[in-house]
Scaffold this motif. Structure first.
Motif, mmCIF file in Angstrom:
data_model
loop_
_atom_site.group_PDB
_atom_site.id
_atom_site.type_symbol
_atom_site.label_atom_id
_atom_site.label_comp_id
_atom_site.label_asym_id
_atom_site.label_seq_id
_atom_site.Cartn_x
_atom_site.Cartn_y
_atom_site.Cartn_z
ATOM 1 N N SER A 171 27.007 -27.188 -63.870
ATOM 2 C CA SER A 171 28.069 -27.486 -64.825
ATOM 3 C C SER A 171 27.605 -28.375 -65.965
ATOM 4 C CB SER A 171 29.244 -28.170 -64.122
ATOM 5 O OG SER A 171 29.799 -27.357 -63.127
ATOM 6 N N VAL A 172 26.780 -29.365 -65.667
ATOM 7 C CA VAL A 172 26.474 -30.408 -66.637
ATOM 8 C C VAL A 172 25.432 -29.993 -67.668
ATOM 9 C CG1 VAL A 172 24.585 -31.633 -65.486
ATOM 10 C CG2 VAL A 172 26.337 -32.933 -66.743
ATOM 11 N N ARG A 173 24.809 -28.842 -67.489
ATOM 12 C CA ARG A 173 23.863 -28.368 -68.499
ATOM 13 C C ARG A 173 24.639 -28.050 -69.774
ATOM 14 N NH1 ARG A 173 18.882 -27.292 -66.261
ATOM 15 N NH2 ARG A 173 18.824 -26.919 -64.007
ATOM 16 N N LYS A 174 24.227 -28.639 -70.888
ATOM 17 C CA LYS A 174 24.964 -28.473 -72.134
ATOM 18 C C LYS A 174 24.402 -27.361 -73.016
ATOM 19 C CE LYS A 174 26.637 -33.210 -72.219
ATOM 20 N NZ LYS A 174 26.731 -34.492 -72.979
ATOM 21 N N SER A 175 23.243 -26.841 -72.688
ATOM 22 C CA SER A 175 22.669 -25.735 -73.448
ATOM 23 C C SER A 175 21.780 -24.907 -72.537
ATOM 24 C CB SER A 175 21.846 -26.260 -74.633
ATOM 25 O OG SER A 175 20.761 -27.049 -74.180
ATOM 26 N N GLY A 176 21.510 -23.672 -72.958
ATOM 27 C CA GLY A 176 20.690 -22.793 -72.144
ATOM 28 C C GLY A 176 21.433 -22.281 -70.924
ATOM 29 N N LYS A 177 20.699 -21.913 -69.905
ATOM 30 C CA LYS A 177 21.295 -21.331 -68.715
ATOM 31 C C LYS A 177 22.041 -22.376 -67.896
ATOM 32 C CE LYS A 177 17.766 -17.719 -68.231
ATOM 33 N NZ LYS A 177 16.755 -17.109 -67.347
ATOM 34 N N LYS A 178 23.288 -22.096 -67.586
ATOM 35 C CA LYS A 178 24.080 -22.965 -66.705
ATOM 36 C C LYS A 178 23.924 -22.440 -65.283
ATOM 37 C CE LYS A 178 27.650 -24.734 -69.838
ATOM 38 N NZ LYS A 178 27.425 -26.161 -69.545
ATOM 39 N N VAL A 179 22.829 -22.759 -64.649
ATOM 40 C CA VAL A 179 22.526 -22.240 -63.318
ATOM 41 C C VAL A 179 21.818 -23.314 -62.518
ATOM 42 C CG1 VAL A 179 20.313 -21.267 -64.095
ATOM 43 C CG2 VAL A 179 21.429 -20.345 -62.040
ATOM 44 N N THR A 203 32.300 -25.086 -71.458
ATOM 45 C CA THR A 203 32.061 -26.523 -71.498
ATOM 46 C C THR A 203 31.722 -27.011 -70.088
ATOM 47 O OG1 THR A 203 34.366 -27.094 -71.042
ATOM 48 C CG2 THR A 203 33.752 -26.749 -73.363
ATOM 49 N N VAL A 204 31.303 -28.263 -70.005
ATOM 50 C CA VAL A 204 31.010 -28.861 -68.702
ATOM 51 C C VAL A 204 32.239 -28.784 -67.795
ATOM 52 C CG1 VAL A 204 30.452 -31.021 -67.519
ATOM 53 C CG2 VAL A 204 29.246 -30.409 -69.606
ATOM 54 N N SER A 205 33.384 -29.156 -68.347
ATOM 55 C CA SER A 205 34.617 -29.143 -67.566
ATOM 56 C C SER A 205 35.013 -27.736 -67.140
ATOM 57 C CB SER A 205 35.748 -29.777 -68.387
ATOM 58 O OG SER A 205 36.977 -29.722 -67.690
ATOM 59 N N GLN A 206 34.900 -26.773 -68.044
ATOM 60 C CA GLN A 206 35.264 -25.388 -67.728
ATOM 61 C C GLN A 206 34.381 -24.824 -66.620
ATOM 62 O OE1 GLN A 206 34.828 -23.789 -71.718
ATOM 63 N NE2 GLN A 206 37.024 -23.394 -71.856
ATOM 64 N N CYS A 207 33.080 -25.046 -66.734
ATOM 65 C CA CYS A 207 32.151 -24.544 -65.718
ATOM 66 C C CYS A 207 32.432 -25.185 -64.367
ATOM 67 C CB CYS A 207 30.713 -24.816 -66.149
ATOM 68 S SG CYS A 207 29.458 -24.232 -64.986
ATOM 69 N N ASN A 208 32.654 -26.486 -64.371
ATOM 70 C CA ASN A 208 32.948 -27.201 -63.132
ATOM 71 C C ASN A 208 34.221 -26.666 -62.476
ATOM 72 O OD1 ASN A 208 32.411 -29.563 -61.288
ATOM 73 N ND2 ASN A 208 34.424 -30.167 -62.032
ATOM 74 N N GLY A 224 26.387 -15.244 -44.885
ATOM 75 C CA GLY A 224 26.175 -15.127 -46.322
ATOM 76 C C GLY A 224 27.461 -14.753 -47.016
ATOM 77 N N GLY A 225 27.551 -15.058 -48.294
ATOM 78 C CA GLY A 225 28.744 -14.702 -49.046
ATOM 79 C C GLY A 225 28.544 -14.878 -50.532
ATOM 80 N N ARG A 226 29.364 -14.165 -51.309
ATOM 81 C CA ARG A 226 29.314 -14.261 -52.769
ATOM 82 C C ARG A 226 30.735 -14.289 -53.323
ATOM 83 N NH1 ARG A 226 24.916 -9.611 -54.578
ATOM 84 N NH2 ARG A 226 24.005 -9.245 -52.519
ATOM 85 N N MET A 227 30.860 -14.922 -54.472
ATOM 86 C CA MET A 227 32.123 -14.954 -55.189
ATOM 87 C C MET A 227 31.833 -14.713 -56.666
ATOM 88 S SD MET A 227 35.424 -15.380 -55.031
ATOM 89 C CE MET A 227 36.821 -15.796 -56.064
ATOM 90 N N PHE A 228 32.534 -13.743 -57.253
ATOM 91 C CA PHE A 228 32.307 -13.381 -58.646
ATOM 92 C C PHE A 228 33.600 -13.489 -59.445
ATOM 93 C CE2 PHE A 228 29.184 -11.099 -56.162
ATOM 94 C CZ PHE A 228 28.014 -11.185 -56.900
ATOM 95 N N THR A 229 33.499 -14.052 -60.645
ATOM 96 C CA THR A 229 34.568 -14.038 -61.626
ATOM 97 C C THR A 229 33.922 -13.679 -62.968
ATOM 98 O OG1 THR A 229 34.441 -16.306 -62.508
ATOM 99 C CG2 THR A 229 35.549 -16.006 -60.375
ATOM 100 N N PRO A 230 34.720 -13.455 -64.025
ATOM 101 C CA PRO A 230 34.112 -13.160 -65.325
ATOM 102 C C PRO A 230 33.329 -14.332 -65.921
ATOM 103 C CG PRO A 230 36.351 -12.326 -65.241
ATOM 104 C CD PRO A 230 36.172 -13.199 -64.043
ATOM 105 N N SER A 231 33.578 -15.556 -65.459
ATOM 106 C CA SER A 231 32.953 -16.726 -66.066
ATOM 107 C C SER A 231 31.928 -17.432 -65.193
ATOM 108 C CB SER A 231 34.023 -17.742 -66.479
ATOM 109 O OG SER A 231 34.830 -17.238 -67.515
ATOM 110 N N CYS A 232 31.949 -17.182 -63.892
ATOM 111 C CA CYS A 232 30.999 -17.857 -63.014
ATOM 112 C C CYS A 232 30.818 -17.082 -61.715
ATOM 113 C CB CYS A 232 31.451 -19.286 -62.706
ATOM 114 S SG CYS A 232 32.963 -19.401 -61.714
#
Length: 279
Positions: A171-179, A203-208, A224-232
């Motif tokens: 979340s806190v990465r402000k540029s580049g890949k948020k991973v 934004t940081v808040s949105q990603c969090n 194992g498990g996965r969760m997918f949305t359009p944003s994260c």
């Protein structure tokens, strides 16, 4: 001599076919509501084709594995779109996935004004409304591993702590890949492997917020498990499923965000497509 040549030729074709097979992205799921249709051969369709071509071209040299675009001058013919590639894959794999999605999304979602398609390697979406820098939690879906954990209480404790860690770092990465990725010891012989990622336009808040909500969709007591949305998206397994060195090459981990309260109980499931959440 002829026999050796035949064997060599056969091996050559085998490796060519194997390489071609490996290059095909792994399709997971698509979403395209019937309520949003456009007229064939319309201006919207022309703009959509131009948008998908633009995104496919951008994927060929996108260091961040992400791009968004807008095509069209005025509503209702404007089309908005973006793609996101998994944070550990290279540009070639990313480009191939988006190029496949460009064709696939039109076949699976004909004449739809709003569509999203997920692969293991990337996500591609478009809409008739503005989507850049907008956090979207629906539609969403989960995939669950069929295997059960022998010590679910201990496992969930390790999983929650690890997911908190990678959510904060991604979340806190402000540029580049948020991973972000992390490994944790579940037992002396088994390691938990986790990955969390947001689209870089959040934004940081949105990603969090997106990742915290995604955590709640993960299965309880499964291997194992996965969760997918359009944003994260989030994923965990008891085996390595990502290229750790590729993510380690990104900028050093920044300061963490404050940890949230304890997570709530999650539901069970199998490693199948089990959940879709619509608007």
């Amino acid at each position: 001599m002829s026999s050796c040549f035949t064997i060599s030729l056969s091996l050559l074709f085998f490796f060519i076919n194997f390489a071609a097979t490996e290059a095909v992205p792994t399709f997971l799921r698509h979403y395209c509501p019937n309520a949003t249709l456009f007229t064939p051969n319309s201006t919207y369709q022309s703009n959509l084709n131009a948008l998908l071509s633009s995104l496919s071209s951008a994927a060929a040299d996108s260091a961040d594995g992400f791009a968004n675009a807008i095509v069209g001058q005025n509503p209702p013919d404007q089309v908005y779109g973006l793609f996101l590639c998994r944070g550990d894959i290279d540009i070639t794999t990313c480009s191939n996935c988006v190029a496949t999605g460009k064709q696939d999304i039109l076949q699976r979602c004909p004449n739809r004004q709003v569509s999203v398609i997920w692969y293991d390697e990337c996500m591609l979406r478009y809409s008739d409304v503005f989507i850049s820098s907008v956090m979207e939690q629906v539609p969403s879906f989960t995939m669950h591993h069929t295997g059960n954990i022998t010590d679910p209480t201990r496992f969930m404790q390790v999983l929650e702590e690890t997911m908190d860690d990678i959510t904060a770092r991604a979340s806190v990465r402000k540029s580049g890949k948020k991973v972000a990725i992390a490994e944790a010891n579940f037992t002396s012989l088994k390691k938990l492997h986790t990955l969390a990622q947001c689209t870089p336009d959040l934004t940081v808040s949105q990603c969090n917020t997106c990742l915290r909500a995604a955590i709640l969709g993960l299965p309880r007591g499964k291997k194992g498990g996965r969760m997918f949305t359009p944003s994260c998206s989030m994923r965990f397994e008891l085996y390595p499923f990502y290229n750790a060195s590729a993510i380690a090459a990104l900028v050093p981990p920044p300061s963490y965000l404050p940890s949230p309260p304890a997570l709530v109980t999650r539901r069970n499931g199998t490693y199948l497509f089990l959940l879709f959440v619509f608007r």
